[in-house]
Design a protein around this motif. Structure first.
Motif, PDB file in Angstrom:
ATOM      1  N   ALA A   1      -3.215   4.301  -5.695  1.00  0.00           N
ATOM      2  CA  ALA A   1      -3.160   4.466  -6.927  1.00  0.00           C
ATOM      3  C   ALA A   1      -2.649   6.229  -7.252  1.00  0.00           C
ATOM      4  O   ALA A   1      -2.179   6.175  -8.369  1.00  0.00           O
ATOM      5  N   PHE A   2      -2.471   6.584  -5.825  1.00  0.00           N
ATOM      6  CA  PHE A   2      -2.236   8.130  -6.192  1.00  0.00           C
ATOM      7  C   PHE A   2      -0.691   8.367  -6.859  1.00  0.00           C
ATOM      8  O   PHE A   2      -0.923   8.842  -7.769  1.00  0.00           O
ATOM      9  N   GLY A   3       0.250   7.712  -6.167  1.00  0.00           N
ATOM     10  CA  GLY A   3       1.473   8.470  -7.103  1.00  0.00           C
ATOM     11  C   GLY A   3       1.537   8.378  -8.298  1.00  0.00           C
ATOM     12  O   GLY A   3       2.705   8.805  -9.533  1.00  0.00           O
ATOM     13  N   LEU A   4       0.549   6.654  -9.232  1.00  0.00           N
ATOM     14  CA  LEU A   4       0.287   6.391 -10.929  1.00  0.00           C
ATOM     15  C   LEU A   4       0.161   7.377 -11.232  1.00  0.00           C
ATOM     16  O   LEU A   4      -0.076   8.055 -12.293  1.00  0.00           O
ATOM     17  N   GLU A   5      -1.336   7.735 -10.825  1.00  0.00           N
ATOM     18  CA  GLU A   5      -2.141   8.947 -11.019  1.00  0.00           C
ATOM     19  C   GLU A   5      -1.373  10.319 -11.219  1.00  0.00           C
ATOM     20  O   GLU A   5      -1.975  10.913 -12.676  1.00  0.00           O
ATOM     21  N   LEU A   6      -0.763  10.715 -10.069  1.00  0.00           N
ATOM     22  CA  LEU A   6       0.096  11.887 -10.524  1.00  0.00           C
ATOM     23  C   LEU A   6       1.063  11.735 -11.667  1.00  0.00           C
ATOM     24  O   LEU A   6       1.760  12.730 -11.989  1.00  0.00           O
ATOM     25  N   LYS A   7       1.293  11.026 -11.838  1.00  0.00           N
ATOM     26  CA  LYS A   7       2.128  10.652 -12.898  1.00  0.00           C
ATOM     27  C   LYS A   7       1.426  10.610 -14.470  1.00  0.00           C
ATOM     28  O   LYS A   7       2.414  10.525 -15.560  1.00  0.00           O
ATOM     29  N   GLY A   8       0.725  10.542 -14.752  1.00  0.00           N
ATOM     30  CA  GLY A   8       0.026  11.080 -15.707  1.00  0.00           C
ATOM     31  C   GLY A   8      -1.213   9.287 -16.120  1.00  0.00           C
ATOM     32  O   GLY A   8      -0.564   9.765 -17.353  1.00  0.00           O
ATOM     33  N   GLN A   9      -0.676   8.499 -15.581  1.00  0.00           N
ATOM     34  CA  GLN A   9      -1.641   7.534 -15.555  1.00  0.00           C
ATOM     35  C   GLN A   9      -2.173   7.254 -16.376  1.00  0.00           C
ATOM     36  O   GLN A   9      -3.055   7.825 -15.406  1.00  0.00           O
ATOM     37  N   GLN A  10      -2.558   5.984 -16.893  1.00  0.00           N
ATOM     38  CA  GLN A  10      -4.217   5.780 -17.687  1.00  0.00           C
ATOM     39  C   GLN A  10      -5.186   5.439 -16.896  1.00  0.00           C
ATOM     40  O   GLN A  10      -4.193   4.498 -15.452  1.00  0.00           O
ATOM     41  N   ARG A  11      -6.393   5.367 -16.215  1.00  0.00           N
ATOM     42  CA  ARG A  11      -7.317   5.205 -15.963  1.00  0.00           C
ATOM     43  C   ARG A  11      -6.708   3.567 -15.245  1.00  0.00           C
ATOM     44  O   ARG A  11      -6.741   2.317 -14.197  1.00  0.00           O
ATOM     45  N   GLY A  12      -7.516   2.653 -16.812  1.00  0.00           N
ATOM     46  CA  GLY A  12      -6.873   1.026 -16.658  1.00  0.00           C
ATOM     47  C   GLY A  12      -5.948   0.560 -16.312  1.00  0.00           C
ATOM     48  O   GLY A  12      -5.229  -0.512 -15.383  1.00  0.00           O
ATOM     49  N   GLU A  13      -5.077   0.698 -16.986  1.00  0.00           N
ATOM     50  CA  GLU A  13      -3.237   0.774 -16.502  1.00  0.00           C
ATOM     51  C   GLU A  13      -3.080   0.946 -15.056  1.00  0.00           C
ATOM     52  O   GLU A  13      -2.415   0.238 -14.110  1.00  0.00           O
ATOM     53  N   ILE A  14      -3.432   2.468 -13.846  1.00  0.00           N
ATOM     54  CA  ILE A  14      -3.168   2.176 -12.909  1.00  0.00           C
ATOM     55  C   ILE A  14      -3.923   1.294 -11.858  1.00  0.00           C
ATOM     56  O   ILE A  14      -3.571   0.485 -11.537  1.00  0.00           O
ATOM     57  N   ASP A  15      -5.520   0.293 -12.369  1.00  0.00           N
ATOM     58  CA  ASP A  15      -5.852  -0.149 -11.935  1.00  0.00           C
ATOM     59  C   ASP A  15      -4.906  -1.410 -11.995  1.00  0.00           C
ATOM     60  O   ASP A  15      -5.158  -2.273 -11.273  1.00  0.00           O
ATOM     61  N   ARG A  16      -4.807  -1.724 -12.843  1.00  0.00           N
ATOM     62  CA  ARG A  16      -4.522  -3.133 -13.187  1.00  0.00           C
ATOM     63  C   ARG A  16      -2.559  -3.196 -12.479  1.00  0.00           C
ATOM     64  O   ARG A  16      -2.615  -4.442 -11.552  1.00  0.00           O
ATOM     65  N   ARG A  17      -2.178  -2.226 -12.081  1.00  0.00           N
ATOM     66  CA  ARG A  17      -0.645  -1.936 -11.643  1.00  0.00           C
ATOM     67  C   ARG A  17      -1.384  -1.984 -10.491  1.00  0.00           C
ATOM     68  O   ARG A  17      -0.875  -3.116  -9.346  1.00  0.00           O
ATOM     69  N   VAL A  18      -2.497  -1.458  -9.837  1.00  0.00           N
ATOM     70  CA  VAL A  18      -2.669  -1.466  -8.345  1.00  0.00           C
ATOM     71  C   VAL A  18      -2.865  -3.023  -7.561  1.00  0.00           C
ATOM     72  O   VAL A  18      -2.925  -3.738  -7.004  1.00  0.00           O
ATOM     73  N   ALA A  19      -3.848  -3.538  -8.642  1.00  0.00           N
ATOM     74  CA  ALA A  19      -4.463  -4.959  -8.620  1.00  0.00           C
ATOM     75  C   ALA A  19      -3.428  -6.118  -8.350  1.00  0.00           C
ATOM     76  O   ALA A  19      -3.570  -6.698  -6.957  1.00  0.00           O
ATOM     77  N   SER A  20      -2.471  -5.414  -8.998  1.00  0.00           N
ATOM     78  CA  SER A  20      -0.778  -6.645  -8.927  1.00  0.00           C
ATOM     79  C   SER A  20       0.383  -5.797  -7.557  1.00  0.00           C
ATOM     80  O   SER A  20       0.332  -7.231  -7.124  1.00  0.00           O
ATOM     81  N   LEU A  21      -0.078  -5.196  -7.432  1.00  0.00           N
ATOM     82  CA  LEU A  21       0.172  -4.912  -6.273  1.00  0.00           C
ATOM     83  C   LEU A  21      -0.512  -5.445  -4.853  1.00  0.00           C
ATOM     84  O   LEU A  21       0.530  -5.826  -3.865  1.00  0.00           O
ATOM     85  N   LEU A  22      -1.478  -5.668  -4.869  1.00  0.00           N
ATOM     86  CA  LEU A  22      -2.323  -5.703  -3.829  1.00  0.00           C
ATOM     87  C   LEU A  22      -2.139  -7.260  -3.506  1.00  0.00           C
ATOM     88  O   LEU A  22      -2.219  -7.422  -2.929  1.00  0.00           O
ATOM     89  N   ASP A  23      -2.239  -8.296  -5.089  1.00  0.00           N
ATOM     90  CA  ASP A  23      -2.673  -9.226  -4.255  1.00  0.00           C
ATOM     91  C   ASP A  23      -0.797  -9.738  -4.971  1.00  0.00           C
ATOM     92  O   ASP A  23      -0.651 -10.685  -3.402  1.00  0.00           O
ATOM     93  N   PHE A  24       0.170  -9.015  -4.781  1.00  0.00           N
ATOM     94  CA  PHE A  24       1.760  -9.031  -4.434  1.00  0.00           C
ATOM     95  C   PHE A  24       1.848  -9.116  -3.267  1.00  0.00           C
ATOM     96  O   PHE A  24       2.753  -9.770  -2.530  1.00  0.00           O
ATOM     97  N   LEU A  25       1.250  -7.923  -2.067  1.00  0.00           N
ATOM     98  CA  LEU A  25       1.202  -7.388  -0.764  1.00  0.00           C
ATOM     99  C   LEU A  25       0.473  -8.355  -0.449  1.00  0.00           C
ATOM    100  O   LEU A  25       0.241  -7.299   1.039  1.00  0.00           O
ATOM    101  N   GLN A  26      -0.230  -9.517  -0.619  1.00  0.00           N
ATOM    102  CA  GLN A  26      -1.325 -10.315  -0.326  1.00  0.00           C
ATOM    103  C   GLN A  26      -2.511  -9.462   0.945  1.00  0.00           C
ATOM    104  O   GLN A  26      -3.154  -9.410   2.329  1.00  0.00           O
ATOM    105  N   LEU A  27      -2.789  -8.405   0.285  1.00  0.00           N
ATOM    106  CA  LEU A  27      -3.915  -6.966   0.414  1.00  0.00           C
ATOM    107  C   LEU A  27      -5.290  -7.441  -0.835  1.00  0.00           C
ATOM    108  O   LEU A  27      -6.317  -6.318  -0.655  1.00  0.00           O
ATOM    109  N   SER A  28      -5.715  -8.203  -1.218  1.00  0.00           N
ATOM    110  CA  SER A  28      -6.531  -8.444  -1.887  1.00  0.00           C
ATOM    111  C   SER A  28      -8.133  -7.498  -1.481  1.00  0.00           C
ATOM    112  O   SER A  28      -8.465  -7.222  -2.053  1.00  0.00           O
ATOM    113  N   GLY A  29      -8.026  -8.285  -0.191  1.00  0.00           N
ATOM    114  CA  GLY A  29      -9.651  -7.919   0.124  1.00  0.00           C
ATOM    115  C   GLY A  29      -9.724  -6.930   0.669  1.00  0.00           C
ATOM    116  O   GLY A  29     -11.490  -6.372   0.820  1.00  0.00           O
ATOM    117  N   PHE A  30      -8.836  -6.015   0.520  1.00  0.00           N
ATOM    118  CA  PHE A  30      -8.260  -4.308   1.144  1.00  0.00           C
ATOM    119  C   PHE A  30      -8.126  -3.629   0.087  1.00  0.00           C
ATOM    120  O   PHE A  30      -8.858  -2.521   1.323  1.00  0.00           O
TER     121      PHE A  30
END
Lengths: 261, 328, 363
Positions: free
Chosen positions: C103-132
């Motif tokens: 989330a670090f880079g997204l946060e510093l881009k000034g994105q909103q929390r909900g938006e960051i959460d979704r983006r992080v979740a989809s990236l974790l899913d995409f890279l098979q890291l969901s449980g981590f």
């Protein structure tokens, strides 16, 4: 190594432990003596001296005064020491060795000279003897310790961590607060407690920089000059217990840091 | 499959925002902040100067300033400044020291004490450090060390007082000796160079122990084994291997203890007597008893600082290292 | 636009950079196309990492410009660039969880929390890291760390992703697997990857395009196949794969083939850049797997007679050293199918190759 030298060595170690602890144990024990006269034998025991200490508003005020000085000077030392370390640690520049030596200077100057020079300097800067003078004096004395501990920790921070933060949109300042500072945390806790102890225990600077309001060590010194009394033992014991606890805590966080937490 | 994945990524980015920005996010995107940092952090050079300015000012003003000011007023005939009097340059304050034995004697005594106490501390703590580093199992070393550190955290005054209780005429030591029937009447330990020595060693021993320990701990056991294998006896191994390799620790330990023990004021006042007056007490006298003798006190302090630093400087030179790593 | 209709996302324009006396990059001029997997390959100190750091904004070039998506970013600091990086040691922040790192880079881009959460979740899913998500970096394996670093760099949706030897910290077995994964991720995200490595195998496996660098200059820029079969220089031939390097003089040509006099033996090869001058001294490269060993003299006259002086069984193949000349030992390494290796029992063999496989190199 033969067995006999091994035994000899361990005897020396334990003798040394006894040497370190016995005087303190005696001091604690003497605080329970039911007599105003310090010395052996102890015929009867009492808690009165301790009760007295906790009821003595003068002692409590002095304690608060000392604590205020310790906490304030520690916070100042941490900020300044970290700033000095962030500049001295990572950068190379001409004259760095000299700046480093000046940074360490207050830590190696003999106590009395440090106190005298600070007393003169306070007068030069028109700072009245008292709390502010002591706080600044302790800060000057503590900054080298903070700077050294933080520099040691900074040296283990991979450069790539800062670069990663920069890469992800942080400018130098934000990168410092978001990445460097959390990384320094154990060092700052350790150094902070160490500074608290140095300040709280300091006699010579507080003695020369203080006004009529004494710090705790100055108060104990003044009482001692007018004669030993179990009351002093009780005060000292309270100080001892507090500092020992703080000291162990500091040591633990420093060791853990060195193990690479 | 591949296509679906990347399209979910796209969607999540475009969904309408909810919630708040974090503090740092808001800061990083703040126009005023960026305008300010844009100017301040424009070049590497500017950033460096910004970072360097405060520490440089601090160390020169706060670390070096007091020492320079002390030297400065040691050449004035009057300080603190008085209304209507312009202080004059003079060498009298320095000359005072060399003219009178009541000043030179405590000075010499301080140095002799510092040498003696430093050497005593080294002798006492070396075996302790050796035992810790080489005989205690590694996982127990921390506990053994911590045990020694606890008294170390207690301040100068409290520990000095503890020594007074130990050594007093009705103190524990005299009591013990009398109980054992070794003495008839108490030995007056207090207010002598003996009590002062016990106190100073008590106060400084950990400053010696820690550098020694860390130096000894670094010596691999295999060196000693190799020495034994080549036929060196225990004494030879110590003299030819351990001692030279712990030189670093000895140098820093002795330097620290020397500097620290010359600087004690309260301890000599409490533990010493008229026959043990040290220079710290002499110096303090100019600031407390007599009113306007600051310049003399400053000159005396300067003399002591120069002496202490030159002695440690020469010592470190003899030990073959610069003072750079002193505090490590 | 290139032949495939892709536009250039990065233009490195005549960039030079020196450190003291050493020239790290010597007038590099190159375009990188959108969606390309480009690998900069070379030994340490060749300038590949400096190029990467210039693209990231961590070094500024002495000369030249860097154009990112049409904008001159030469003077922009790293935090202002739409470029993200996967570091060699991953540089995951140890005090933050996996989720916070990404989330670090997204946060510093000034994105909103909900938006960051979704983006992080989809990236974790995409890279098979969901449980981590709530683990800290020290609780992850090397491969997982590498994926988190990738997720963190992908999160702000950069125009260019820089990868600085990101597989160096992994063990050999895992590395092969991650190479395939990384290529797959690049294909699926369609991102432009700028990959730096000194490992030629890694480069060959993943890249669309490889740039071989040496001493601050580009030795060759081409597809993995180009580099392997048609190396442009002796350096490239030696750096990539195992090869036989034959040094000799050009004797002439025969039906498009170059004839080289190799210490008295005639060998036939092909030159990429046209017929070299007769009489000039050249080097020629032939891969061991392209050397054909025969038990009898073949019908054509382009074979050399030799003797097997060393053979090593390697499972899928047997490598043999063929000594071509008794007097002046000339060795050619060849790969032989272990099943037929016994044919060379009396150790006398004939070696030959497809003329196209012997690359005649300039100089």
């Amino acid at each position: 190594m033969t067995k006999s030298t091994r035994i000899f060595m361990s005897v020396i170690y334990w003798a040394f432990v006894v040497y370190l602890f016995v005087p303190l144990v005696l001091m604690v024990v003497m605080g329970f003596k039911d007599s105003a006269f310090i010395g052996f034998p102890i015929q009867s025991w009492t808690l009165d001296w301790y009760k007295g200490v906790f009821q003595d508003t003068e002692v409590i005020n002095v304690f608060i005064y000392s604590m205020t000085i310790a906490i304030t000077s520690t916070l100042l030392s941490l900020v300044i020491g970290t700033w000095v370390a962030s500049f001295l640690g990572p950068y190379k520049f001409p004259g760095k060795v000299i700046i480093f030596a000046i940074t360490c200077l207050p830590a190696v100057i003999p106590g009395i000279i440090s106190a005298i020079s600070l007393r003169i300097y306070a007068r030069f800067l028109d700072i009245e003897p008292g709390m502010l003078a002591i706080i600044l004096g302790h800060t000057v004395h503590n900054v080298p310790f903070v700077a050294l501990v933080v520099m040691a920790r900074l040296a283990t921070l991979p450069k790539s961590h800062i670069e990663a933060a920069r890469d992800l949109g942080a400018d130098s300042l934000i990168a410092f607060f978001r990445v460097t500072l959390p990384y320094l945390r154990p060092a700052l806790i350790g150094a902070g407690i160490f500074c608290m102890l140095l300040s709280f225990d300091d006699f010579v600077r507080a003695f020369f920089l203080g006004s009529y309001q004494p710090t705790l060590p100055v108060l104990i010194f003044a009482k001692l000059r007018s004669g030993m009394s179990p009351e002093i033992n009780a005060i000292s014991t309270v100080v001892l217990v507090m500092t020992a606890i703080l000291g162990i805590w500091a040591e633990r966080s420093m060791r853990r840091m060195n193990k690479g937490a | 499959m591949a296509h679906t994945q990347s399209s979910t990524l796209e969607e999540s980015r475009e969904r309408s925002p909810t919630g708040r920005r974090s503090f740092w996010g808001a800061l990083a995107q703040n126009g005023t902040y960026n305008a300010a940092t844009g100017v301040l952090f424009k070049t590497q050079r500017r950033q460096f100067l910004l970072l360097a300015s405060f520490p440089l000012i601090w160390v020169f003003v706060a670390h070096l300033g007091p020492i320079i000011q002390m030297f400065w007023i040691s050449f004035l005939d009057s300080y603190p400044p008085r209304v209507g009097y312009e202080p004059q340059f003079t060498l009298d304050n320095w000359a005072t020291f060399f003219g009178q034995s009541i000043f030179v004697t405590p000075f010499i005594r301080t140095l002799v004490y510092a040498f003696t106490f430093t050497f005593a501390t080294l002798l006492i703590t070396y075996p302790v450090a050796y035992f810790l580093a080489k005989h205690v199992k590694r996982q127990n070393q921390l506990i053994f060390l911590l045990l020694l550190l606890i008294p170390f955290w207690v301040g100068e005054i409290v520990r000095t007082y503890a020594i007074m209780i130990l050594l007093g005429n009705t103190g524990a030591l005299n009591r013990l000796l009398m109980m054992l029937g070794m003495i008839e009447r108490p030995i007056p330990f207090m207010y002598t160079s003996f009590s002062l020595g016990v106190g100073i060693v008590y106060l400084t021993s950990l400053y010696m122990l820690l550098p020694l320990y860390s130096a000894l701990e670094k010596i691999p056991r295999s060196y000693l084994e190799a020495g034994a294998d080549l036929g060196a006896g225990a004494w030879t191994r110590f003299r030819r291997i351990t001692l030279p390799l712990s030189k670093e620790g000895i140098a820093s330990g002795c330097t620290l203890v020397f500097l620290i023990s010359t600087g004690y004021y309260a301890t000599p006042v409490l533990l010493g007597g008229p026959s043990t007056t040290v220079f710290a007490e002499t110096i303090a006298g100019f600031f407390h008893v007599a009113g306007d003798q600051w310049p003399t006190g400053a000159a005396f302090s300067s003399i002591m600082l120069i002496a202490a630093l030159s002695i440690t400087g020469i010592f470190l030179k003899l030990m073959g290292r610069s003072g750079k790593g002193l505090m490590k | 636009m290139d032949q495939q209709g892709r536009k250039a996302i990065v233009h490195i324009e005549n960039v030079s950079k020196s450190f003291g006396q050493t020239k790290a990059i010597d007038n590099l001029d190159m375009k990188i196309m959108a969606g390309e997997f480009v690998t900069f390959l070379g030994p340490s100190g060749c300038g590949k990492s400096t190029t990467l750091r210039i693209l990231g904004g961590f070094e500024s070039p002495d000369q030249g410009r860097v154009i990112l998506d049409g904008v001159d970013v030469t003077k922009q600091p790293p935090n202002k660039r739409d470029v993200n990086m996967v570091f060699q040691d991953y540089a995951l922040f140890p005090h933050m969880t996996v989720g916070e790192n990404i989330a670090f880079g997204l946060e510093l881009k000034g994105q909103q929390r909900g938006e960051i959460d979704r983006r992080v979740a989809s990236l974790l899913d995409f890279l098979q890291l969901s449980g981590f998500r709530d683990r800290t970096p020290d609780q992850l394996s090397g491969g997982q760390r590498q994926r988190v670093a990738l997720a963190r760099a992908l999160a702000p949706d950069p125009k260019l992703l820089l990868l600085d030897e990101p597989l160096g910290a992994l063990d050999a077995k895992l590395r092969g697997q991650v190479q395939v994964e990384l290529k797959d991720i690049q294909r699926r995200t369609g991102k432009t990857f700028f990959f730096v490595t000194h490992d030629q195998e890694e480069a060959l496996t993943m890249s669309d395009r490889i740039v071989v660098m040496n001493a601050g200059r580009v030795e060759q820029d081409g597809t993995p196949e180009d580099l392997y079969y048609r190396p442009a220089s002796r350096f490239v031939a030696e750096f990539i794969g195992e090869t036989n390097l034959l040094e000799g003089t050009v004797r002439g040509s025969d039906q498009g083939a170059v004839i080289i006099d190799w210490k008295g033996h005639s060998v036939y090869g092909s030159a990429n850049g046209g017929q070299p001058q007769t009489g000039s001294s050249v080097a020629a490269s032939i891969r061991p797997e392209n050397v054909i060993c025969l038990p009898q003299r073949p019908a054509n006259d382009r074979a050399l007679k030799g003797r097997i002086v060393n053979r090593v069984f390697k499972g899928s193949k047997t490598t043999v050293d063929v000594q071509v000349d008794e007097r002046d030992p000339l060795i050619i390494k060849a790969h032989v199918d272990p099943a037929v290796a016994h044919q060379f029992a009396d150790d006398t063999v004939w070696v030959t190759w497809d003329t196209n496989r012997l690359a005649v190199l300039a100089g």
